[in-house]
Design a protein around this motif. Structure first.
Motif, PDB file in Angstrom:
ATOM      1  N   LEU A  15       0.716  -1.238  -0.009  1.00 31.90           N
ATOM      2  CA  LEU A  15      -0.124  -0.118   0.062  1.00 31.90           C
ATOM      3  C   LEU A  15       0.887   1.326   0.250  1.00 31.90           C
ATOM      4  O   LEU A  15       0.595   2.195  -0.776  1.00 31.90           O
ATOM      5  N   VAL A  16       1.975   1.134   0.605  1.00 30.54           N
ATOM      6  CA  VAL A  16       2.758   2.363   1.014  1.00 30.54           C
ATOM      7  C   VAL A  16       3.310   2.556  -0.524  1.00 30.54           C
ATOM      8  O   VAL A  16       3.764   3.745  -1.035  1.00 30.54           O
ATOM      9  N   GLY A  17       3.913   1.436  -1.040  1.00 32.55           N
ATOM     10  CA  GLY A  17       4.457   1.556  -2.521  1.00 32.55           C
ATOM     11  C   GLY A  17       3.575   2.257  -3.652  1.00 32.55           C
ATOM     12  O   GLY A  17       3.836   3.013  -4.276  1.00 32.55           O
ATOM     13  N   ALA A  18       2.166   1.810  -3.583  1.00 35.52           N
ATOM     14  CA  ALA A  18       1.036   2.191  -4.362  1.00 35.52           C
ATOM     15  C   ALA A  18       0.881   3.708  -4.155  1.00 35.52           C
ATOM     16  O   ALA A  18       0.739   4.631  -5.033  1.00 35.52           O
ATOM     17  N   LEU A  19       0.794   4.058  -2.745  1.00 39.36           N
ATOM     18  CA  LEU A  19       0.728   5.600  -2.614  1.00 39.36           C
ATOM     19  C   LEU A  19       1.793   6.234  -3.033  1.00 39.36           C
ATOM     20  O   LEU A  19       1.543   7.299  -3.372  1.00 39.36           O
ATOM     21  N   GLY A  20       3.081   5.799  -2.948  1.00 42.03           N
ATOM     22  CA  GLY A  20       3.928   6.711  -3.469  1.00 42.03           C
ATOM     23  C   GLY A  20       4.048   6.813  -4.870  1.00 42.03           C
ATOM     24  O   GLY A  20       4.442   7.796  -5.441  1.00 42.03           O
ATOM     25  N   LEU A  21       3.743   6.045  -5.545  1.00 41.91           N
ATOM     26  CA  LEU A  21       3.699   5.679  -7.080  1.00 41.91           C
ATOM     27  C   LEU A  21       2.584   6.857  -7.640  1.00 41.91           C
ATOM     28  O   LEU A  21       2.953   7.567  -8.281  1.00 41.91           O
ATOM     29  N   VAL A  22       1.533   6.856  -6.833  1.00 42.64           N
ATOM     30  CA  VAL A  22       0.435   7.925  -7.165  1.00 42.64           C
ATOM     31  C   VAL A  22       0.857   9.239  -6.810  1.00 42.64           C
ATOM     32  O   VAL A  22       0.882  10.180  -7.327  1.00 42.64           O
ATOM     33  N   ARG A  23       1.378   9.438  -5.711  1.00 43.94           N
ATOM     34  CA  ARG A  23       1.641  10.869  -5.001  1.00 43.94           C
ATOM     35  C   ARG A  23       2.922  11.556  -5.408  1.00 43.94           C
ATOM     36  O   ARG A  23       2.914  12.743  -5.197  1.00 43.94           O
ATOM     37  N   LEU A  24       3.929  10.661  -5.500  1.00 45.73           N
ATOM     38  CA  LEU A  24       5.432  11.595  -5.828  1.00 45.73           C
ATOM     39  C   LEU A  24       5.298  12.348  -6.970  1.00 45.73           C
ATOM     40  O   LEU A  24       4.501  11.906  -8.030  1.00 45.73           O
ATOM     41  N   PRO A  25       5.868  13.235  -7.078  1.00 47.26           N
ATOM     42  CA  PRO A  25       5.746  14.338  -8.603  1.00 47.26           C
ATOM     43  C   PRO A  25       6.510  13.888  -9.679  1.00 47.26           C
ATOM     44  O   PRO A  25       6.528  14.220 -10.473  1.00 47.26           O
ATOM     45  N   ASP A  26       7.565  13.129  -9.328  1.00 47.30           N
ATOM     46  CA  ASP A  26       8.650  13.082 -10.346  1.00 47.30           C
ATOM     47  C   ASP A  26       8.761  11.463 -10.793  1.00 47.30           C
ATOM     48  O   ASP A  26       8.712  10.649 -10.000  1.00 47.30           O
ATOM     49  N   LYS A  89      17.474  12.395 -20.801  1.00 49.66           N
ATOM     50  CA  LYS A  89      17.794  13.745 -20.017  1.00 49.66           C
ATOM     51  C   LYS A  89      16.390  14.046 -19.723  1.00 49.66           C
ATOM     52  O   LYS A  89      16.024  15.189 -19.646  1.00 49.66           O
ATOM     53  N   LEU A  90      15.810  13.071 -18.972  1.00 51.24           N
ATOM     54  CA  LEU A  90      14.339  13.410 -18.330  1.00 51.24           C
ATOM     55  C   LEU A  90      14.748  14.297 -17.320  1.00 51.24           C
ATOM     56  O   LEU A  90      15.595  13.771 -16.117  1.00 51.24           O
ATOM     57  N   PRO A  91      14.131  15.468 -17.063  1.00 51.20           N
ATOM     58  CA  PRO A  91      14.599  16.455 -15.815  1.00 51.20           C
ATOM     59  C   PRO A  91      13.941  15.807 -14.565  1.00 51.20           C
ATOM     60  O   PRO A  91      12.765  15.002 -14.345  1.00 51.20           O
ATOM     61  N   SER A  92      14.369  16.177 -13.172  1.00 50.66           N
ATOM     62  CA  SER A  92      13.917  15.646 -12.020  1.00 50.66           C
ATOM     63  C   SER A  92      13.625  17.025 -11.443  1.00 50.66           C
ATOM     64  O   SER A  92      13.975  18.236 -11.651  1.00 50.66           O
ATOM     65  N   ARG A  93      12.345  16.895 -10.496  1.00 48.10           N
ATOM     66  CA  ARG A  93      11.916  17.986  -9.907  1.00 48.10           C
ATOM     67  C   ARG A  93      12.735  18.118  -8.461  1.00 48.10           C
ATOM     68  O   ARG A  93      12.088  18.817  -7.806  1.00 48.10           O
TER      69      ARG A  93
END
Length: 109
Positions: A15-26, A89-93
């Protein structure tokens, strides 16, 4: 008891991994969340499955092979995805660390 603990812990990590996948911006951050926590979550669920198999008198060879496959392939695939993103060269936030020395723009060209 151990089966419920391993299965519940594994489910919580998934569940933590799924939430991180959805919520993280980069992309890079999104790659990190499921790689770490979901791999451990699958390991917990498979550990619970091994305990159930042992209680039923089976050895649980299939569960051991699945665990080995997941623990070997997940980091490799994440590494390849990160290398492909760096190559494109995908930019990071993410912000640069404050103690990082300034880079010379001519050196990176």
């Amino acid at each position: 008891m151990a089966c419920r603990l391993a299965g519940g812990g594994g489910g919580l990590l998934l569940l933590v991994g799924a939430l991180g996948l959805v919520r993280l911006p980069d992309f890079y951050m999104r790659l990190h969340a499921p790689t770490k926590s979901s791999t451990l979550g699958v390991g917990g669920v498979l550990l619970a499955s091994i305990i159930v198999a042992a209680s039923q008198g089976r050895f649980g060879l299939a569960e051991l092979l699945i665990t080995l496959f997941v623990f070997v392939t997940a980091p490799v695939s994440a590494n390849l995805l990160a290398q492909a993103a760096l190559h494109q060269k995908l930019p990071s936030r993410a912000e640069a660390p404050s103690d990082l020395p300034p880079q010379d723009p001519e050196a990176s060209a």
